[in-house]
Design a protein around this motif. Structure first.
Motif, mmCIF file in Angstrom:
data_model
loop_
_atom_site.group_PDB
_atom_site.id
_atom_site.type_symbol
_atom_site.label_atom_id
_atom_site.label_comp_id
_atom_site.label_asym_id
_atom_site.label_seq_id
_atom_site.Cartn_x
_atom_site.Cartn_y
_atom_site.Cartn_z
ATOM 1 N N ASN A 33 0.864 -1.171 0.000
ATOM 2 C CA ASN A 33 0.000 0.000 0.000
ATOM 3 C C ASN A 33 0.908 1.231 0.000
ATOM 4 O O ASN A 33 0.968 1.991 0.975
ATOM 5 C CB ASN A 33 -0.910 -0.021 1.241
ATOM 6 C CG ASN A 33 -1.837 1.182 1.312
ATOM 7 O OD1 ASN A 33 -2.153 1.814 0.308
ATOM 8 N ND2 ASN A 33 -2.263 1.520 2.525
ATOM 9 N N CYS A 34 1.639 1.402 -1.092
ATOM 10 C CA CYS A 34 2.702 2.404 -1.172
ATOM 11 C C CYS A 34 2.170 3.835 -1.075
ATOM 12 O O CYS A 34 1.114 4.154 -1.628
ATOM 13 C CB CYS A 34 3.492 2.241 -2.464
ATOM 14 S SG CYS A 34 4.316 0.645 -2.613
ATOM 15 N N LEU A 35 2.940 4.681 -0.398
ATOM 16 C CA LEU A 35 2.584 6.090 -0.264
ATOM 17 C C LEU A 35 2.376 6.761 -1.613
ATOM 18 O O LEU A 35 1.532 7.647 -1.751
ATOM 19 C CB LEU A 35 3.694 6.846 0.477
ATOM 20 C CG LEU A 35 3.940 6.555 1.954
ATOM 21 C CD1 LEU A 35 5.156 7.355 2.425
ATOM 22 C CD2 LEU A 35 2.716 6.903 2.777
ATOM 23 N N PHE A 36 3.163 6.360 -2.598
ATOM 24 C CA PHE A 36 3.229 7.083 -3.865
ATOM 25 C C PHE A 36 2.400 6.468 -4.979
ATOM 26 O O PHE A 36 2.421 6.951 -6.109
ATOM 27 C CB PHE A 36 4.686 7.160 -4.338
ATOM 28 C CG PHE A 36 5.345 5.813 -4.450
ATOM 29 C CD1 PHE A 36 5.199 5.027 -5.570
ATOM 30 C CD2 PHE A 36 6.109 5.327 -3.396
ATOM 31 C CE1 PHE A 36 5.800 3.788 -5.663
ATOM 32 C CE2 PHE A 36 6.718 4.094 -3.471
ATOM 33 C CZ PHE A 36 6.564 3.310 -4.616
ATOM 34 N N CYS A 37 1.642 5.401 -4.719
ATOM 35 C CA CYS A 37 0.969 4.686 -5.804
ATOM 36 C C CYS A 37 0.036 5.598 -6.583
ATOM 37 O O CYS A 37 -0.822 6.274 -6.007
ATOM 38 C CB CYS A 37 0.188 3.493 -5.259
ATOM 39 S SG CYS A 37 -0.548 2.495 -6.583
ATOM 40 N N GLN A 38 0.169 5.590 -7.895
ATOM 41 C CA GLN A 38 -0.650 6.435 -8.754
ATOM 42 C C GLN A 38 -2.088 5.927 -8.848
ATOM 43 O O GLN A 38 -2.973 6.640 -9.334
ATOM 44 C CB GLN A 38 -0.048 6.499 -10.156
ATOM 45 C CG GLN A 38 -0.058 5.156 -10.888
ATOM 46 C CD GLN A 38 0.677 5.199 -12.204
ATOM 47 O OE1 GLN A 38 1.584 5.984 -12.396
ATOM 48 N NE2 GLN A 38 0.282 4.341 -13.127
ATOM 49 N N LEU A 39 -2.333 4.713 -8.384
ATOM 50 C CA LEU A 39 -3.688 4.148 -8.426
ATOM 51 C C LEU A 39 -4.446 4.369 -7.121
ATOM 52 O O LEU A 39 -5.574 3.917 -6.965
ATOM 53 C CB LEU A 39 -3.629 2.654 -8.735
ATOM 54 C CG LEU A 39 -3.003 2.270 -10.080
ATOM 55 C CD1 LEU A 39 -2.965 0.759 -10.238
ATOM 56 C CD2 LEU A 39 -3.760 2.913 -11.234
ATOM 57 N N GLY A 40 -3.820 5.049 -6.168
ATOM 58 C CA GLY A 40 -4.471 5.305 -4.892
ATOM 59 C C GLY A 40 -4.129 4.254 -3.850
ATOM 60 O O GLY A 40 -3.246 3.422 -4.044
ATOM 61 N N ARG A 41 -4.831 4.301 -2.734
ATOM 62 C CA ARG A 41 -4.552 3.383 -1.630
ATOM 63 C C ARG A 41 -5.039 1.973 -1.931
ATOM 64 O O ARG A 41 -6.047 1.790 -2.622
ATOM 65 C CB ARG A 41 -5.227 3.885 -0.353
ATOM 66 C CG ARG A 41 -4.726 5.241 0.126
ATOM 67 C CD ARG A 41 -5.588 5.764 1.255
ATOM 68 N NE ARG A 41 -5.152 7.107 1.669
ATOM 69 C CZ ARG A 41 -5.837 7.886 2.483
ATOM 70 N NH1 ARG A 41 -6.992 7.464 2.979
ATOM 71 N NH2 ARG A 41 -5.376 9.082 2.814
#
Length: 313
Positions: A33-41
């Motif tokens: 659940n990466c802080l930076f994910c472009q797909l959201g949480r």
């Protein structure tokens, strides 16, 4: 345009040209659940591997796409989540190798490479791109927010073992966040781990599309440029918005909505993907926004991105 459920694109890739995406898992099915994910949480991280989509469905769609005379520079297992969570992703890579001369690329967060069966199947790809954002358990927990069953030592150990077993091209993406992972000591720690993994190429990246969390901020370009030489081999900057010409295929609101549901896009992105003038793309996007199906968001770039609003009919 033939409607596919697992294929998307081809889309312009920064480093690999025109990429036909193969999406094997439902949206945000991921171990992290990466802080930076472009797909959201990620609503709930998972380690459960299963056949999220039937391999026969993927094969049929690839057969139709190849049979129609379509071309791409690379066929990429990526999209809505972590592709190695699909229990038989290796069979898809095997089909690609046997039925086309287009190289295959596996984009993986590398969290499951500690499993021998995942390493075996991943090795069927022509190229594998793994990820590194952290340098110890604490930074792994803060930045990547992994499933509770994952630990940093196992994550790195899986990459080291895969490097020993894989004869194809291994690419390591080092993703940096301003104020979180771009201090000199942190960069040296990341470079030391990257040296142990010994990839063929290293891509240095940071936030460009809207991230899952506001705390994920882009690293300034001058800091990225200065960090390149810390890595062996010298890291390539992966933050330039290089555009690639794409052959025209039918554009409509549904096709554009399907594309942005895989990743947020700028108007430049969509114009390149569909082979249209900006004005034409803008008409479709404006209509989607007015219908409540899309929205404008801002990331670390000069251009806004369009993404699904989640409030459409």
């Amino acid at each position: 345009m033939h409607k596919h459920t697992t294929l998307f694109g081809p889309v312009p890739s920064r480093r690999f040209g025109r990429s036909l995406g193969i999406d094997l898992v439902p949206f945000k099915t991921c171990t992290l659940n990466c802080l930076f994910c472009q797909l959201g949480r990620t609503p709930a991280t998972t380690m459960h591997r299963k056949d999220y989509v039937p391999v026969d469905t993927v094969r049929a769609e690839l057969e139709q796409w190849i049979g129609a005379g379509n071309r791409a520079d690379v066929l990429t297992l990526s999209g809505s989540g972590e592709p190695t969570l699909h229990a038989h992703f290796g069979r898809v890579l095997e089909y690609v190798a046997q039925n086309t001369d287009i190289p295959s690329l596996l984009l993986t967060n590398a969290t499951l490479l500690h499993l021998p069966e995942v390493r075996r199947d991943a090795a069927r790809a022509s190229m594998v791109k793994t990820s590194l954002c952290a340098w110890d358990q604490a930074s792994f927990a803060r930045i990547n927010r992994p499933h509770p069953d994952l630990d940093f030592a196992g994550f790195i150990g899986g990459q080291l073992r895969f490097r020993e077993e894989f004869s194809g091209q291994l690419i390591l993406e080092v993703f940096l966040l301003h104020g979180i992972s771009d201090a000199q000591s942190q960069l040296r720690n990341l470079a030391d781990i990257a040296r142990r993994i010994a990839p063929d190429r290293i891509h240095l990246n940071t936030v460009e599309r809207p991230p899952a969390e506001d705390s994920a901020r882009p690293v300034p370009m001058d800091v990225l440029a200065q960090a390149q030489d810390l890595f062996t081999p010298c890291a390539e900057l992966a933050v330039s918005g290089i555009r690639h010409e794409s052959p025209h295929f039918e554009a409509n609101e549904e096709a554009i909505l399907q594309t942005i549901s895989r990743r947020p896009c700028t108007l430049d992105d969509l114009a390149s993907i569909f082979g249209l003038h900006h004005n034409e793309v803008s008409k479709y996007v404006t209509s989607l926004v007015h219908k409540g199906k899309a929205q404008w968001t801002h990331g670390g770039s000069d251009q806004p991105y369009v993404s699904p609003s989640g409030h459409g009919d």
